[in-house]
Design a protein around this motif. Structure first.
Motif, PDB file in Angstrom:
ATOM      1  N   GLY C  50       0.787  -1.224   0.000  1.00 58.80           N
ATOM      2  CA  GLY C  50       0.000   0.000   0.000  1.00 58.80           C
ATOM      3  C   GLY C  50       0.820   1.275   0.000  1.00 58.80           C
ATOM      4  O   GLY C  50       0.257   2.361  -0.080  1.00 58.80           O
ATOM      5  N   ASP C  51       2.134   1.154   0.073  1.00 54.57           N
ATOM      6  CA  ASP C  51       2.971   2.353   0.072  1.00 54.57           C
ATOM      7  C   ASP C  51       3.099   2.950  -1.323  1.00 54.57           C
ATOM      8  O   ASP C  51       2.950   2.253  -2.316  1.00 54.57           O
ATOM      9  N   HIS C 204      -3.498   5.963  -3.763  1.00 53.32           N
ATOM     10  CA  HIS C 204      -2.659   5.783  -2.583  1.00 53.32           C
ATOM     11  C   HIS C 204      -3.489   5.782  -1.312  1.00 53.32           C
ATOM     12  O   HIS C 204      -3.242   5.003  -0.384  1.00 53.32           O
ATOM     13  N   ARG C 207      -4.811   2.538  -0.015  1.00 51.75           N
ATOM     14  CA  ARG C 207      -3.824   1.658   0.617  1.00 51.75           C
ATOM     15  C   ARG C 207      -3.952   0.210   0.184  1.00 51.75           C
ATOM     16  O   ARG C 207      -3.564  -0.704   0.907  1.00 51.75           O
TER      17      ARG C 207
END
Lengths: 265, 287, 283
Positions: C50-51, C204, C207
Motif C-alpha cells: 500500500g505504500d 494511494h 492503501r
C-alpha cells in the motif's frame, strides 16, 4: 485533397444502416457484388440505381458529399467508359472519324459498365462509412472463424488489422511532423528534379522507420505485460449481436436479387 | 531580423466539413535579438503561429513579414525557401528528425540545403557541434547510438548550423531529465546573447518562461490575449490561472512572502536570484 | 489469560500490517551482456504493502532495468525476489505478471485498443474474464481516472495526459497488487502531469495497491511514503522523504536537480526538508 477522400473513412451516425450488425453488412455487400451482375438491360440497371439510392437515403448519407468524396476515382471511371465506347463493336455506327468509330453497342455497354462500377464503389463506401473499423475487424474475425480449421490465423489477422488501424492516425501525424522538420532544415522534396526529390525522401523515411520500429517494440512489450499470449484462453469485451433487423436486411437484399434476376432479358 | 504578423487568419481544411480556424485576425511583431515566449494551453494556436513564422504554413488571410520577405496566401516556394534560411525551427522531440549515418553528416544536412559547399557545411557543423560540447572523436559516430538528451543536442546543432537570425524552439525540454533540461535552456540563452539572434520559445513550463524570456505573448482560442514584458505577465496570477497556466514557483513564493511582510526591491527571476534577494533583504532588516 | 492471548494476536496482526512487505528484493544483480558492466549491482530493497514508493535516478542509473526484471521482461538475473512472501521463479512468472501492472512513458505506444474502453478491457480479455466482469471493472477503472465520459473515444482524439489516464485505468482494471509507473508523466504538459499525480494520490489513499513511481524529477516525490535513490546500478540512499532530502549532497552527486524549495532551504534552513508552505512559514 486527402481530406475530401471518403474511401475507407468512417463517419459515426445513428441510422439503421449504422446500427446493423457488421456481419450482416459485410454479407450484404458480398451479395450485392453478385447481384449487380444480374442487371443486363436498362430496367435492371434502373432498379439497381434506385435501390442503391434508397440505401444511401436510409443510411442518412449526403449524396453530394458521397459523390464529391468519390471524385478522386473519376479518372478510372472515365477511362473504363472510353475504353468501351471505342473498342466495343456492334449495333449501328453512331460516329466515325478517321480510325475512331463509335457504335451504339459500345455506348450502351460503356454506360452499363460504368454504372456497375459506380454502384460497386458506392456500396462498399456505404459499408466503410457506416461501420467503424473495429466493428469491421470483429466481423471479419467472426465470419472467418471457419477458416481457422484450415490453419488460417484469423484472430491474429484481426488483431493485426485492428492495431494497424489504430496506428494510422499516429503515423500520419508523425509523417507530417517529420516532413515539416526536414522542410524547416531546407529539404526540398516538393520541388526539383525527380532524382533530387527521391533523394529528399530519405531524410523522411529513415526517421519514420526508426520511430515505427520503436513504437512496434514498445507496443509489443506493453501487450506482453498486460498478459497477451495469443487467442488461447482469451475472452472478448466486444460482442456482436444479431438482431431481427439484420435478418430482415439480408432478406431485403436477397429479394432484390431475385427481382433483378426476374427482370433479366 | 524583424518579424511582423498582420491580420493573420489561419484555417485548416478550409471549405470542408472539418474546417477549423486556428488563428483569427492575429497581429503582433517580434523585434530582433529578443527572447520571446509564446504561451497558452494546448489548442490555443501556439504551434500554428510559429509554423507561420517560417513558412511551414501560409496564411489563409493576412500577411507575415520576415525582414523584407512577405508570406501571403500564395507565396512561391522560392520565397519560402529564403525565409527558412533566416528563421530556424527546433521542433518538439527534434531527435526524431535525425537520419544520417554520422553525427557530422546529419548536422551538415541543413547548411547543404541552404546552398553551402561541402567544406563550408562541414566547417559549420564542426563549429556548432563543438559549441554544444560534442567531442571531435564522436563526429563520425552514428547519431542513433546516443542517449536521448545527446541526440537532442545533435538535432539542435543541425538547426544552429544553418545560422538563422530567428530561432523558434517548440517545447525543447519535453521528455528530458532535469539536468539536461537546464543544459538545453541555458544553451538557447547563451546563443541568443552570443550571436544576438531572436529566440521564440513555445513551452508549457512557466518556470522557464519566467527565468529566460524577455517578452511573453499569451494566446487563447486563436487570439492574442496579452503581450508584454515577462515580469508583468507572469506575475499576474489571475491571468495565468484563468488560462490554465501554472504560476512560476518563484512568483508564488515571492507573493506568499509579501503577504508575510517580506518585500523585495525587484522580482527575482530564478532560484539563485531569489537566494541573493532574500540574503540582501535579511542583511538589510537585521540592522 | 484470554485477554493476554487476544492482545498478543492483536499485536501480531498489527505488526503484520505494519511491516508486511509486498516486494522484497535480495542481492539482485543483472548484466545485459555476460561479460559487460553491471546494470544492477547487488540491490536489496523491500516495499511495504500500500505504500507509494518513488525510485529516483538519472538515466542509466538502473531504475528501468529494475522495472523490467520485476515485470518479467528481463531474465537471467541473480538474487531473489519475493512478492507477498512467495519467491519469484522462472515457472511462476506468468502468475506474478497478473499481480503487477505497469504504465510506460509514451502514451501512444501502449494504447492497444481501438477505443478507450477497448483498451482498458484488453488486459481483462487476456485474463479470460467473463464479459459482465469486464464491463463492471472497465467502468469502475474509467471512473477512477475521470475518463468514463470518453469511453467510446478513439485515442487520436485524446491528449497525452488523457491517454496516460486510460493507461492507468487499464492497469487498475486488472486489480494489481503493485502498480508501476515508469516515467509515466515525463512526456506530459504540467496540466496532464498534475492530473496523473492527483489520481495516484487517490489510489494511494485506498492503501490497497503498492505504487512504484519511477522518475528523475525530485519535485514529483512529495507525496510518496518512501524513496529510493539509484546511481550506477546501486541504491545510494533510501528512506522517508525527510530522510532523502536530509542529504542533498548525495542527490546533487547523482546528477539530480533539487526542487526550488530545497535549493532555498540549503541556503537558509540548513537543507532541512520543507514543502512550499513550510518554506514560506520559516523564511
Amino acid at each position: 485533397m486527402l481530406s475530401n477522400m471518403l474511401l475507407g473513412r468512417y463517419i459515426p451516425g445513428d441510422s439503421v444502416i449504422h446500427r446493423l450488425d457488421p456481419r450482416a453488412k459485410i454479407v450484404s455487400v458480398l451479395l450485392m457484388m453478385v447481384i449487380i451482375f444480374f442487371a443486363n438491360h436498362w430496367v435492371g440497371y434502373g432498379l439497381l440505381v434506385l435501390f442503391v439510392l434508397g440505401i444511401i437515403r436510409v443510411a442518412q448519407i449526403n449524396l453530394f458529399f458521397l459523390f464529391n468524396g468519390l471524385k478522386i476515382l473519376l479518372f478510372i471511371l472515365i477511362f473504363t467508359f472510353l475504353l468501351h465506347i471505342f473498342f466495343t463493336r456492334g449495333g449501328t455506327t453512331l460516329f466515325e472519324w478517321g480510325f475512331i468509330q463509335i457504335d451504339s453497342e459500345g455506348l450502351i455497354t460503356g454506360i452499363y459498365i460504368t454504372v456497375r462500377l459506380v454502384m460497386l464503389l458506392v456500396i462498399t463506401t456505404i459499408l466503410t462509412l457506416t461501420t467503424s473499423p473495429i466493428e469491421l475487424t470483429d466481423a471479419i474475425e467472426k465470419l472467418g472463424a471457419p477458416l481457422k480449421k484450415i490453419k488460417i490465423p484469423m484472430h491474429e489477422l484481426a488483431m493485426m488489422i485492428s492495431i494497424s488501424l489504430r496506428f494510422i492516425p499516429t503515423l500520419m501525424d508523425e509523417t507530417e511532423k517529420i516532413i515539416k522538420a526536414q522542410s524547416a532544415r531546407g529539404s526540398t522534396f516538393m520541388t526539383g528534379r525527380l532524382k533530387s526529390r527521391i533523394n529528399a525522401l530519405i531524410p523522411i523515411f529513415i526517421p519514420l522507420f526508426i520511430s515505427a520500429f520503436k513504437r512496434a517494440e514498445e507496443m509489443a512489450v506493453a501487450m506482453e505485460v498486460r498478459g497477451y499470449t495469443g487467442e488461447a484462453g482469451r475472452t472478448s469485451y466486444r460482442e456482436l449481436n444479431w438482431h431481427l433487423r439484420d435478418t430482415a436486411a439480408l432478406i431485403v437484399i436477397i429479394a432484390f436479387g431475385v427481382l433483378l434476376f426476374l427482370v433479366r432479358m | 531580423m524583424k518579424i511582423t504578423v498582420d491580420g493573420l487568419t489561419s484555417i485548416y481544411h478550409n471549405n470542408t466539413p472539418f474546417e477549423h480556424t486556428a488563428l483569427n485576425n492575429f497581429t503582433t511583431s517580434f523585434e530582433p535579438g529578443k527572447y520571446y515566449a509564446v504561451i497558452g494551453r494546448t489548442g490555443s494556436g501556439k504551434s500554428t503561429l510559429i509554423q507561420h513564422l517560417n513558412g511551414l504554413l501560409l496564411p489563409t488571410r493576412g500577411i507575415v513579414q520576415v525582414g523584407d520577405l512577405t508570406l501571403k496566401h500564395r507565396t512561391k516556394q522560392r520565397i519560402i525557401h529564403q525565409v527558412k534560411k533566416h528563421v530556424g525551427m527546433v521542433f518538439q522531440f527534434p531527435e526524431h528528425q535525425l537520419f544520417d549515418e554520422t553525427i557530422l553528416k546529419d548536422v551538415m544536412f541543413g547548411p547543404l540545403n541552404m546552398g553551402l559547399t561541402e567544406e563550408e557545411a562541414e566547417a559549420r557543423a564542426e563549429k556548432y557541434l563543438s559549441l554544444l560540447g560534442v567531442p571531435e572523436r564522436a563526429f563520425g559516430r552514428s547519431p542513433f547510438d546516443l542517449s536521448g538528451g545527446q541526440m537532442r543536442k545533435i538535432a539542435i546543432a543541425g538547426i544552429l548550423a544553418m545560422e538563422p537570425e530567428v530561432l523558434i524552439v517548440d517545447e525543447p525540454t519535453a521528455g528530458l531529465d532535469p539536468k539536461s533540461h537546464i543544459e538545453v535552456m541555458d544553451l538557447f540563452k547563451q546563443i541568443q546573447e552570443d550571436f544576438n539572434i531572436t529566440i521564440i520559445l513555445v513551452t508549457h513550463d512557466m518556470n522557464d518562461v519566467f527565468e529566460y524570456a524577455d517578452e511573453v505573448k499569451l494566446l487563447a482560442g486563436g487570439q492574442l490575449i496579452r503581450e508584454g514584458r515577462t515580469e508583468d505577465i507572469l506575475t499576474d496570477e489571475k491571468l495565468l490561472t484563468d488560462h490554465h497556466l501554472e504560476i512560476p514557483d518563484i512568483v508564488r513564493l515571492v507573493h506568499d512572502l509579501e503577504r508575510k511582510g517580506v518585500v523585495f526591491e525587484g522580482m527575482p527571476r530564478n532560484t539563485d536570484a531569489f537566494i541573493t534577494s532574500y540574503r540582501e533583504w535579511r542583511a538589510l532588516h537585521a540592522q | 489469560m484470554i485477554a493476554r492471548l487476544y492482545a498478543g494476536y492483536a499485536l501480531f496482526f498489527t505488526y503484520k500490517m505494519v511491516v508486511e512487505h509486498m516486494i522484497k528484493i535480495d542481492n539482485l544483480t543483472y548484466r545485459y551482456q555476460a561479460d559487460g558492466p553491471t546494470a544492477l549491482d547487488e540491490i536489496s530493497l523491500s516495499f511495504n504493502k500500500g505504500d507509494w514508493v518513488s525510485v529516483i535516478g538519472h538515466n542509466g542509473s538502473g531504475k528501468s532495468t529494475l522495472v523490467k526484471i520485476l515485470m518479467g521482461i528481463l531474465e537471467g538475473y541473480t538474487g531473489n525476489i519475493t512478492v507477498d512472501g512467495e519467491a519469484l521463479t522462472q515457472d511462476n512468472i506468468q502468475d506474478f505478471r497478473e499481480r503487477f501492472a505497469i504504465v510506460f512513458q509514451n502514451p501512444d505506444n501502449q494504447f492497444v485498443g481501438a477505443t478507450v474502453e477497448d483498451d482498458v478491457a484488453f488486459g481483462l480479455e487476456n485474463q479470460g474474464l467473463p464479459r459482465e466482469v469486464m464491463i463492471e471493472r472497465t467502468e469502475k477503472a474509467l471512473s477512477a481516472v475521470n475518463m468514463l465520459a470518453y469511453r467510446r473515444h478513439a485515442p487520436a482524439r485524446l491528449s497525452g495526459g488523457q491517454k496516460q489516464r486510460v493507461a492507468i485505468a487499464g492497469a487498475l482494471a486488472m486489480e494489481p497488487d503493485v502498480l508501476i509507473l515508469d516515467e509515466a508523466t515525463s512526456m506530459l504538459d504540467p496540466e496532464g502531469r498534475n492530473d496523473i499525480l492527483a489520481i495516484l494520490d487517490e489510489i494511494h489513499k485506498t492503501r490497497t495497491t503498492t505504487l512504484i513511481y519511477i522518475t528523475h524529477d525530485l519535485s514529483e516525490i512529495e507525496k510518496s511514503d518512501y524513496a529510493v535513490i539509484m546511481k550506477d546500478g546501486r541504491v545510494i540512499n533510501e528512506g522517508s522523504i525527510e530522510h532523502i532530502f536530509s542529504d542533498t549532497d548525495i542527490l546533487i552527486e547523482s546528477r539530480l536537480v533539487l526542487p526550488y524549495q530545497m535549493q532555498i532551504s540549503r541556503a537558509f534552513l540548513d537543507g532541512r526538508y520543507v514543502t512550499h508552505d513550510e518554506l514560506v512559514a520559516r523564511l
